[in-house]
Enzyme design. Structure first.
Site, PDB file in Angstrom:
ATOM      1  N   ARG A  12      62.085  93.918  16.481  1.00  0.00           N
ATOM      2  CA  ARG A  12      62.914  94.424  17.582  1.00  0.00           C
ATOM      3  C   ARG A  12      62.113  94.495  18.875  1.00  0.00           C
ATOM      4  O   ARG A  12      62.601  94.116  19.953  1.00  0.00           O
ATOM      5  CB  ARG A  12      63.465  95.804  17.211  1.00  0.00           C
ATOM      6  CG  ARG A  12      64.488  96.343  18.195  1.00  0.00           C
ATOM      7  CD  ARG A  12      65.322  97.428  17.542  1.00  0.00           C
ATOM      8  NE  ARG A  12      66.299  97.950  18.491  1.00  0.00           N
ATOM      9  CZ  ARG A  12      66.231  99.161  19.043  1.00  0.00           C
ATOM     10  NH1 ARG A  12      65.230  99.966  18.736  1.00  0.00           N
ATOM     11  NH2 ARG A  12      67.143  99.574  19.884  1.00  0.00           N
ATOM     12  N   HIS A  20      63.086  92.440  22.236  1.00  0.00           N
ATOM     13  CA  HIS A  20      63.364  93.169  23.476  1.00  0.00           C
ATOM     14  C   HIS A  20      62.385  92.781  24.578  1.00  0.00           C
ATOM     15  O   HIS A  20      62.741  92.791  25.760  1.00  0.00           O
ATOM     16  CB  HIS A  20      63.295  94.678  23.225  1.00  0.00           C
ATOM     17  CG  HIS A  20      64.507  95.232  22.558  1.00  0.00           C
ATOM     18  ND1 HIS A  20      65.046  96.458  22.867  1.00  0.00           N
ATOM     19  CD2 HIS A  20      65.311  94.718  21.591  1.00  0.00           C
ATOM     20  CE1 HIS A  20      66.121  96.682  22.127  1.00  0.00           C
ATOM     21  NE2 HIS A  20      66.291  95.632  21.337  1.00  0.00           N
ATOM     22  N   VAL A  62      63.498  90.164  28.280  1.00  0.00           N
ATOM     23  CA  VAL A  62      63.414  90.786  29.603  1.00  0.00           C
ATOM     24  C   VAL A  62      62.144  90.276  30.273  1.00  0.00           C
ATOM     25  O   VAL A  62      61.042  90.601  29.857  1.00  0.00           O
ATOM     26  CB  VAL A  62      63.377  92.323  29.508  1.00  0.00           C
ATOM     27  CG1 VAL A  62      63.296  92.934  30.908  1.00  0.00           C
ATOM     28  CG2 VAL A  62      64.607  92.853  28.772  1.00  0.00           C
ATOM     29  N   ASP A  77      55.979  88.846  27.789  1.00  0.00           N
ATOM     30  CA  ASP A  77      54.840  89.196  28.641  1.00  0.00           C
ATOM     31  C   ASP A  77      54.345  90.620  28.430  1.00  0.00           C
ATOM     32  O   ASP A  77      53.573  91.144  29.228  1.00  0.00           O
ATOM     33  CB  ASP A  77      55.199  88.997  30.115  1.00  0.00           C
ATOM     34  CG  ASP A  77      56.287  89.968  30.590  1.00  0.00           C
ATOM     35  OD1 ASP A  77      56.913  90.638  29.741  1.00  0.00           O
ATOM     36  OD2 ASP A  77      56.504  90.069  31.813  1.00  0.00           O
ATOM     37  N   ASN A 115      65.778 100.538  24.800  1.00  0.00           N
ATOM     38  CA  ASN A 115      64.384 100.596  24.344  1.00  0.00           C
ATOM     39  C   ASN A 115      63.936 101.979  23.891  1.00  0.00           C
ATOM     40  O   ASN A 115      62.796 102.142  23.446  1.00  0.00           O
ATOM     41  CB  ASN A 115      63.446 100.113  25.462  1.00  0.00           C
ATOM     42  CG  ASN A 115      63.569  98.623  25.711  1.00  0.00           C
ATOM     43  OD1 ASN A 115      64.002  97.868  24.842  1.00  0.00           O
ATOM     44  ND2 ASN A 115      63.206  98.185  26.903  1.00  0.00           N
ATOM     45  N   PRO A 122      71.903  92.138  24.552  1.00  0.00           N
ATOM     46  CA  PRO A 122      73.154  92.162  23.783  1.00  0.00           C
ATOM     47  C   PRO A 122      73.196  93.376  22.870  1.00  0.00           C
ATOM     48  O   PRO A 122      72.183  93.767  22.289  1.00  0.00           O
ATOM     49  CB  PRO A 122      73.111  90.852  22.990  1.00  0.00           C
ATOM     50  CG  PRO A 122      71.670  90.458  22.965  1.00  0.00           C
ATOM     51  CD  PRO A 122      71.076  90.964  24.231  1.00  0.00           C
ATOM     52  N   HIS A 155      67.972  91.195  10.672  1.00  0.00           N
ATOM     53  CA  HIS A 155      68.603  92.440  10.256  1.00  0.00           C
ATOM     54  C   HIS A 155      68.498  92.653   8.752  1.00  0.00           C
ATOM     55  O   HIS A 155      68.845  93.721   8.258  1.00  0.00           O
ATOM     56  CB  HIS A 155      70.074  92.460  10.687  1.00  0.00           C
ATOM     57  CG  HIS A 155      70.242  92.694  12.159  1.00  0.00           C
ATOM     58  ND1 HIS A 155      71.475  92.717  12.796  1.00  0.00           N
ATOM     59  CD2 HIS A 155      69.321  92.921  13.136  1.00  0.00           C
ATOM     60  CE1 HIS A 155      71.294  92.943  14.087  1.00  0.00           C
ATOM     61  NE2 HIS A 155      70.001  93.058  14.326  1.00  0.00           N
ATOM     62  N   THR A 156      68.017  91.663   8.038  1.00  0.00           N
ATOM     63  CA  THR A 156      67.820  91.818   6.597  1.00  0.00           C
ATOM     64  C   THR A 156      66.791  92.902   6.290  1.00  0.00           C
ATOM     65  O   THR A 156      66.742  93.426   5.180  1.00  0.00           O
ATOM     66  CB  THR A 156      67.417  90.470   5.952  1.00  0.00           C
ATOM     67  OG1 THR A 156      67.520  90.585   4.532  1.00  0.00           O
ATOM     68  CG2 THR A 156      65.989  90.067   6.321  1.00  0.00           C
ATOM     69  N   ASP A 208      64.547  88.347   3.266  1.00  0.00           N
ATOM     70  CA  ASP A 208      65.195  87.258   2.537  1.00  0.00           C
ATOM     71  C   ASP A 208      66.540  86.954   3.194  1.00  0.00           C
ATOM     72  O   ASP A 208      66.819  87.436   4.278  1.00  0.00           O
ATOM     73  CB  ASP A 208      65.377  87.637   1.051  1.00  0.00           C
ATOM     74  CG  ASP A 208      66.136  88.957   0.870  1.00  0.00           C
ATOM     75  OD1 ASP A 208      66.821  89.392   1.827  1.00  0.00           O
ATOM     76  OD2 ASP A 208      66.036  89.558  -0.217  1.00  0.00           O
TER      77      ASP A 208
END
Length: 346
Positions: free
Chosen positions: A69, A73, A77, A81, A101, A167, A197-198, A255
Site C-alpha cells: 500500500r 500510494h 503521487v 520518489d 495516507n 482511487p 488485496h490477497t 496467492d
C-alpha cells in the site's frame, strides 16, 4: 556604462534560464533505472534491505500488505520518489496528513533499513529504492513472485497533501481505471495489481454501507454473498472499527485466492467485487482465478512497471540522509528578474 551593465544582467539572466532548464531536463534524458545499481557504491544494499524485511515479517506477516500500500500510494503521487515518507513540520504539512495516507504503515521498517544503509554506505541508497526493494522482498516472503526491481531512483523534494488523489474502495472499475491509465498503466494491469488485496485488510468503515443499507435500499449489497454479509456484520459489531481480511481464505499468503473469492461474491470492498462483474475486467479475473502462474508473472511485471512511474534519476532530486525529512539544501533567491543571485544555506 549603463548599457554595458544591462547587457551583463541580461546575459546572466539568460545563462540562469539555460542552466535551470538543463538541470530539469538532463537527469531523465541521460539516466535510467538499472538492475544492481548499487553494485559498486553499496554492494550489500539489497541484502541489508532484505534482512530488515525478514526480521519484520517474522514478527508481523501483514507487513506485506502495508508495504504494498505504501509503494502504491507513493508511486501514484508525484511518482516513486518517497514523498510519502516525509514528516510534516509546524508550518508545512506533508503527504502523510492526507486522508488516504492516515492508515499507511511500515514507516519504521523503512527508517530501520535507512539507518543500517547509512551506517554501511552513507548517502548512497535512496529512500525511494528502499520502498521498492522492501515491497518486493515482503511479497516473496508471503509466497509471491520474485520480480525485477531495477534501481537508481532518487528522492523527491516535494511532499504536498493537496496532490494526494488516489482511487478509493467505493469507485467503479471504470472510474478507478482512469487513474491507472493516467499514470501509464492499463486496465488489465490495474486488475492484476488489485490482486495485492490477497494479503490486505480493510477497516469496517470502508465497506459497512454494503452490509445493511446499500445505496439507500435498506438492504445489503446484493452483490455480496449473504453468508459473508452475516459474518462481517458480526465482526464489525464486535469492536471499534475492526479490520477485516480482504481474502477470507488464505489471508496472509500471496496467492491468487483473492480472484476465486470475488468470483464467489465474497469481495469485501465494492471495487474488488466489481472486478468480477464488470465486463471490462471479469474475463481476466476468471483467468487469474484459475491460473496462479499467470497471476504471479503478470503481477511481477505490473509491479516492475509501476515502480518506474515518475522515477527521478541522474542528478534529479536527492539521496536523503533521513527518509522522513528533506536534506538541508541551498536556496536560490533572485532579487529581481535581472538582479544578482544570492545563495544561502537553509
Amino acid at each position: 556604462m549603463t548599457k554595458m551593465m544591462n547587457n551583463n544582467k541580461s546575459t546572466t539572466h539568460s545563462s540562469l534560464l539555460i542552466l535551470f532548464s538543463f538541470l530539469l531536463l538532463s537527469p531523465c534524458v541521460f539516466a535510467q533505472l538499472t538492475p544492481n545499481f548499487y553494485k559498486v557504491s553499496c554492494p550489500n544494499a539489497e541484502k541489508i534491505v532484505k534482512q530488515v524485511v525478514k526480521e519484520e515479517f517474522a514478527k508481523d506477516p501483514t507487513i506485506t500488505a502495508g508495504l504494498l500500500r505504501m509503494h502504491f500510494h507513493d508511486c501514484f503521487v508525484r511518482g516513486c520518489d518517497a514523498s510519502i515518507l516525509i514528516n510534516s513540520t509546524s508550518n508545512k504539512p506533508s503527504e502523510k496528513t492526507a486522508g488516504p495516507n492516515l492508515t499507511v504503515r511500515g514507516y519504521e521498517l523503512i527508517d530501520e533499513a535507512k539507518r543500517r544503509l547509512e551506517a554501511a554506505c552513507p548517502s548512497k541508497v535512496s529512500c525511494a529504492d528502499i520502498i521498492t526493494l522492501a515491497t518486493r522482498d515482503s511479497v516473496i516472503l508471503a509466497g509471491g513472485p520474485n520480480y525485477a526491481v531495477p534501481t537508481g531512483r532518487r528522492d523527491g523534494l516535494v511532499s504536498n497533501p493537496d496532490e494526494v488523489d488516489l482511487p478509493g474502495p467505493s469507485q467503479s472499475v471504470t472510474s478507478a481505471s482512469e487513474t491507472f491509465i493516467a499514470k501509464g498503466m492499463t486496465l488489465n494491469e490495474m486488475v492484476v495489481l488489485l490482486g495485492a488485496h490477497t494479503v490486505g485488510f480493510a477497516h469496517c468503515n470502508f465497506f459497512s454501507n454494503r452490509l445493511s443499507n446499500f445505496q439507500g435500499t435498506g438492504q445489503p449489497d446484493p452483490a455480496m454473498d449473504p453468508v459473508l454479509v452475516t459474518k462481517l456484520k458480526t465482526l464489525c459489531a464486535a469492536g471499534s472499527n475492526p479490520k477485516v481480511f480482504l481474502d477470507q481464505n488464505t489471508s496472509n499468503v500471496f496467492d491468487n485466492e483473492f480472484y476465486r473469492q470475488i468470483r464467489l461474491k465474497r469481495g469485501v470492498l465494492k471495487i474488488d467485487q466489481e472486478l468480477a462483474s464488470d465486463a471490462a475486467s471479469s474475463r481476466l479475473v476468471s483467468t487469474l482465478a484459475s491460473n496462479p502462474v499467470q497471476f504471479s508473472r503478470s503481477f511481477g511485471n505490473a509491479m516492475t512497471k509501476m515502480g518506474r512511474i515518475g522515477a527521478l534519476v541522474g542528478k534529479a532530486g536527492e539521496i536523503r540522509k533521513n527518509c522522513a525529512a528533506f536534506n538541508p539544501r541551498p536556496k536560490i533567491y533572485i532579487s529581481s528578474i535581472l538582479g544578482d543571485v544570492e545563495k544561502i544555506t537553509e
